[in-house]
Structure formats: C-alpha cells, structure tokens
Design an enzyme around this catalytic site. Sequence first.
Site, PDB file in Angstrom:
ATOM      1  N   TYR A  68      -5.164  -1.172  -0.113  1.00 17.37           N
ATOM      2  CA  TYR A  68      -4.301   0.006   0.264  1.00 17.37           C
ATOM      3  C   TYR A  68      -2.954  -0.344  -0.752  1.00 17.37           C
ATOM      4  O   TYR A  68      -2.457  -1.667  -1.197  1.00 17.37           O
ATOM      5  CB  TYR A  68      -3.391  -0.391   1.807  1.00 17.37           C
ATOM      6  N   HIS A 108       2.714   6.043  10.159  1.00 21.33           N
ATOM      7  CA  HIS A 108       1.762   5.247   9.372  1.00 21.33           C
ATOM      8  C   HIS A 108       1.652   3.550  10.309  1.00 21.33           C
ATOM      9  O   HIS A 108       0.968   2.689   9.638  1.00 21.33           O
ATOM     10  CB  HIS A 108       2.068   4.719   7.808  1.00 21.33           C
ATOM     11  N   ARG A 147      -2.700  11.855  -4.993  1.00 18.43           N
ATOM     12  CA  ARG A 147      -3.464  10.880  -4.570  1.00 18.43           C
ATOM     13  C   ARG A 147      -4.887  11.135  -3.792  1.00 18.43           C
ATOM     14  O   ARG A 147      -5.010  12.202  -3.336  1.00 18.43           O
ATOM     15  CB  ARG A 147      -2.553   9.826  -3.847  1.00 18.43           C
ATOM     16  N   ASN A 178      -7.347   9.891  -0.921  1.00 17.79           N
ATOM     17  CA  ASN A 178      -7.743   8.840   0.484  1.00 17.79           C
ATOM     18  C   ASN A 178      -9.116   8.851   0.489  1.00 17.79           C
ATOM     19  O   ASN A 178      -9.806   9.865   0.512  1.00 17.79           O
ATOM     20  CB  ASN A 178      -6.738   9.146   1.773  1.00 17.79           C
ATOM     21  N   GLU A 235     -10.125  12.855   0.633  1.00 21.38           N
ATOM     22  CA  GLU A 235      -8.784  13.730   0.822  1.00 21.38           C
ATOM     23  C   GLU A 235      -8.099  13.935  -0.553  1.00 21.38           C
ATOM     24  O   GLU A 235      -7.351  12.610  -0.885  1.00 21.38           O
ATOM     25  CB  GLU A 235      -7.868  13.324   2.167  1.00 21.38           C
ATOM     26  N   TYR A 257     -10.277  -0.305  10.552  1.00 21.35           N
ATOM     27  CA  TYR A 257      -9.395   0.693  10.591  1.00 21.35           C
ATOM     28  C   TYR A 257     -10.098   2.256  10.289  1.00 21.35           C
ATOM     29  O   TYR A 257      -9.879   3.143  11.057  1.00 21.35           O
ATOM     30  CB  TYR A 257      -8.019   0.587   9.896  1.00 21.35           C
ATOM     31  N   LYS A 258     -10.711   2.037   9.266  1.00 17.36           N
ATOM     32  CA  LYS A 258     -11.404   3.236   8.853  1.00 17.36           C
ATOM     33  C   LYS A 258     -12.554   3.662   9.578  1.00 17.36           C
ATOM     34  O   LYS A 258     -13.196   4.792   9.599  1.00 17.36           O
ATOM     35  CB  LYS A 258     -11.963   3.099   7.367  1.00 17.36           C
TER      36      LYS A 258
HETATM   37  C1  HEM Z   1       4.396  12.494   3.043  1.00 17.30           C
HETATM   38  C2  HEM Z   1       3.347  12.838   3.914  1.00 17.30           C
HETATM   39  C3  HEM Z   1       2.254  11.945   4.770  1.00 17.30           C
HETATM   40  C4  HEM Z   1       1.592  12.170   5.778  1.00 17.30           C
HETATM   41  C5  HEM Z   1       2.242  13.344   6.775  1.00 17.30           C
HETATM   42  C6  HEM Z   1       0.755  11.023   5.854  1.00 17.30           C
HETATM   43  C7  HEM Z   1       0.077  11.175   7.341  1.00 17.30           C
HETATM   44  C8  HEM Z   1      -0.801   9.946   7.625  1.00 17.30           C
HETATM   45  C9  HEM Z   1      -1.487  10.098   8.707  1.00 17.30           C
HETATM   46  C10 HEM Z   1      -1.295  10.731  10.151  1.00 17.30           C
HETATM   47  C11 HEM Z   1      -2.297   8.802   8.630  1.00 17.30           C
HETATM   48  C12 HEM Z   1      -3.232   8.500   9.689  1.00 17.30           C
HETATM   49  C13 HEM Z   1      -2.460   7.310  10.697  1.00 17.30           C
HETATM   50  C14 HEM Z   1      -3.140   7.051  11.995  1.00 17.30           C
HETATM   51  O1  HEM Z   1      -4.103   6.304  11.920  1.00 17.30           O
HETATM   52  O2  HEM Z   1      -3.070   7.587  13.187  1.00 17.30           O
HETATM   53  C15 HEM Z   1      -2.274   8.342   7.327  1.00 17.30           C
HETATM   54  C16 HEM Z   1      -3.082   7.230   6.758  1.00 17.30           C
HETATM   55  C17 HEM Z   1      -2.769   6.384   5.634  1.00 17.30           C
HETATM   56  N1  HEM Z   1      -1.675   6.932   4.643  1.00 17.30           N
HETATM   57 FE1  HEM Z   1      -0.441   8.739   4.743  1.00 17.30          FE
HETATM   58  N2  HEM Z   1       0.790  10.212   4.868  1.00 17.30           N
HETATM   59  C18 HEM Z   1       1.673  10.772   3.995  1.00 17.30           C
HETATM   60  C19 HEM Z   1       1.774  10.352   2.922  1.00 17.30           C
HETATM   61  C20 HEM Z   1       1.255   9.148   2.175  1.00 17.30           C
HETATM   62  C21 HEM Z   1       1.196   8.789   0.994  1.00 17.30           C
HETATM   63  C22 HEM Z   1       2.139   9.179   0.051  1.00 17.30           C
HETATM   64  C23 HEM Z   1       0.491   7.449   0.910  1.00 17.30           C
HETATM   65  C24 HEM Z   1       0.369   6.298  -0.373  1.00 17.30           C
HETATM   66  C25 HEM Z   1       0.889   6.486  -1.485  1.00 17.30           C
HETATM   67  C26 HEM Z   1       0.047   7.168   1.986  1.00 17.30           C
HETATM   68  C27 HEM Z   1      -1.114   6.386   2.457  1.00 17.30           C
HETATM   69  C28 HEM Z   1      -1.890   6.210   3.486  1.00 17.30           C
HETATM   70  C29 HEM Z   1      -2.980   5.194   3.809  1.00 17.30           C
HETATM   71  C30 HEM Z   1      -3.553   4.076   2.727  1.00 17.30           C
HETATM   72  C31 HEM Z   1      -3.392   5.505   5.114  1.00 17.30           C
HETATM   73  C32 HEM Z   1      -4.534   4.925   5.661  1.00 17.30           C
HETATM   74  C33 HEM Z   1      -5.644   5.835   5.253  1.00 17.30           C
HETATM   75  C34 HEM Z   1      -7.325   5.140   5.497  1.00 17.30           C
HETATM   76  O3  HEM Z   1      -7.244   4.011   5.419  1.00 17.30           O
HETATM   77  O4  HEM Z   1      -8.206   5.937   5.447  1.00 17.30           O
HETATM   78  N3  HEM Z   1       0.467   8.400   2.987  1.00 17.30           N
HETATM   79  N4  HEM Z   1      -1.473   9.088   6.789  1.00 17.30           N
END
Ligand code: HEM
Length: 318
Positions: free
Chosen positions: A21, A171, A201, A203, A243, A294-295
């Site tokens: 991450y 997060h 970015r 994901n 994504e 987690y994934k």
């Molecule tokens: C600003 C709007 C954003 C929203 C609304 C958002 C929303 C979310 C949500 C809902 C999750 C899943 C959390 C769960 O397990 O319940 C998530 C995961 C994550 N987000 Fe965000 N996020 C945003 C921006 C970002 C940004 C800018 C980054 C990094 C630069 C980021 C990095 C991550 C990462 C690394 C995960 C884990 C994903 C995985 O392992 O599959 N997010 N985010």
Amino acid sequence: MKWTANLEQFPYPFKGPTYRYSNNSIPMHTPISVEITSDYKKEMLLKRNLLTHHPERCYQSLPHTMTGQWEIVELVIDHLAAHYPNQFLVKKRNSTWIFTNNILDEKVEFVFGDDKSLPCEPLAFISHHVQEDLILMMQRDGDLYLDAGQLCFPANWSLAFNLGMKFKSIHHPIPGFKEEGLDDRILQFLMRLDAGNPWERLNWSLMAGDRMDTSLETFDQWGQLRKQVTKENAGKLVHIRVEVQKLFRLPRTNSILFTIHTHLLPLEQLAANSEWLQQFYEILSELPSHIADYKGISLYKDAVLDYLEKQLERVRAT
Ligand code: HEM
C-alpha cells in the site's frame, strides 16, 4: 492516459516485483473524469437496473450537497461533450441546458442549478450516463467527508454505511493504513488538491466470478464462489479487478469528485501476456498475508498460484 475495455488497453496495475500500500496517485495528463469503453451499453443497462431496484444501496446523499452535485454535472457533461463529441452534446442557452446522449438516444433539457428541473437529484441524473461510480467528498473543518455518492460496482464496501464518514474512518478497515501513517499522508495530499490539476490511481484485487456489483450488502450472493476456485478453473473463474480512480477538485464548493471505473479481466487473459503473467506471479507469491486477507484472496490464493505456475511452464516450453 486513456483506457478502454480491450486487452491491449486494460489498466494493468503493477510496477515492479512487489506490491505494498502507498500513495500511488499520479497527475493526469488528459484531465477527463469519465471514459466510455466498448462495454458502455451493457454496463449502463446493469447500472440503471441496480439504481432502480436497489436505490438505497446504490445512491445516497445528504441535503447540503446540491451545489456540489451540480458542479459534478457540469464537469462530467463538459468532459463528455469535449472528449466524445460524436456521442455526447450539450447546448447551453443561459441556464437552460440540452444534453444529448447519442449512444442511448436520449435528450434531456434542464435548468442548470434548478433541482426541480430534473426528475431526480443532479448526481443521480448524471450517474445514469456514465460507467463510473461517482463519489462526492466535501471538505470542512480540515477533513473530507463522504456526503453523497452513486455506487453500483463497489469492491466489497457499503455506501449506506459509509455515508457521512471522514476519510480516515472510511479507510479504517485497511490493515497497516493508520499504523504506517498512510491515512494521514493521503488525507493531507487530498486536501492540497488544486482545481485544474486532477490526479488518478489504480487499485486492484482478485475476485471469483465476474460480477460487477459486489457490494458488502450482497456478499452472501457472490462471496461463496471463492470456495469453488481450483487450479483447473482459476483461469476462467478468477478475475483481476482493477479500479481506475480519479480525483478532481470542485472549486465552487471546494469539494472533491472521486470517480471509480471498474474493469474485470479473467486470469486466462492476463496470463496471455507473458510479462504480465511473470510479474503477477511474483507479486502474488510475495504478497503479505495481511494484504491478501484484506483483499479476500487468501482462501484461493494457492489455487491461483498453481494455475499461474502451470501457465509459466507452458510459456517456458514454447
Ligand atoms: C477520496 C476519495 C476516496 C474514497 C471515497 C475512498 C474509499 C475507499 C473505500 C470505501 C475503501 C474500502 C474500505 C473498506 O474495506 O471498507 C478504500 C480502500 C482503499 N483505499 Fe480509498 N478512497 C478514496 C481515496 C483514496 C486514495 C487517494 C488512496 C491512495 C492514494 C486510497 C487508497 C486506498 C487503498 C490502498 C485501499 C485498500 C484497497 C485494497 O486493498 O483493495 N483511497 N477506499
């Protein structure tokens, strides 16, 4: 960057032999919030169906978001008309806008800024024309809040549950995110985002099956498939889910539009590219267990690795 659904332009997410991450956001060269792919008609049908039959799951908004919602309508329509002029048109006469979607053969007239001139909220309206999920993050008191969103294709999360939440709380479930200070660094980065300088970015995750609407609420309908993955069926059953996420500052309300475009590719197609196959095999072999857990990959990770190994042997033999 411009990504479409075919294999050559699939948004392959990896760089290097390992995955951790990080803030992997990069500035966008062509500032466009939404993209039309060859799956447009199919996905719009699916999305509209979900919005009709599961409105609470797919759409949520707080009352103070209307101005921000109109900003999203303006940004998205202007991008559609500028980048896909044959498919989308907008005529603006004072506040009266006529928006034409030639792909779906639809024309809508409304008064920009007048909530009553549309049959639904502005964010819901524009959501019916784009493949992306659209999230509005409002900035106040040194924080970002998820105050409105349309979400039909979530990767195992719930919009209704997250409505009104702060960035760090959203997060919170991600292992190591808080401990490594990533949540704070990314929040600070987002709060400095300038209008006119959008970022994007990627994901990624794996999933058993090719279902787009993998919401937390429907986990019982799609989560079970994980148990059926074998090294024999992994190529067809397991998909890499990527994504494309974009971040735009909306200057009038000082909020952020977060767009999510979901792409699915069966592993057998990923494995058809030998460089991707080799690199993904290395990444998955080395992936720390907290990230795999987690994934939601842990249950069938070994079966996928066995499948990828077999594909690598095939490549080496040719
Ligand atoms: C600003 C709007 C954003 C929203 C609304 C958002 C929303 C979310 C949500 C809902 C999750 C899943 C959390 C769960 O397990 O319940 C998530 C995961 C994550 N987000 Fe965000 N996020 C945003 C921006 C970002 C940004 C800018 C980054 C990094 C630069 C980021 C990095 C991550 C990462 C690394 C995960 C884990 C994903 C995985 O392992 O599959 N997010 N985010």
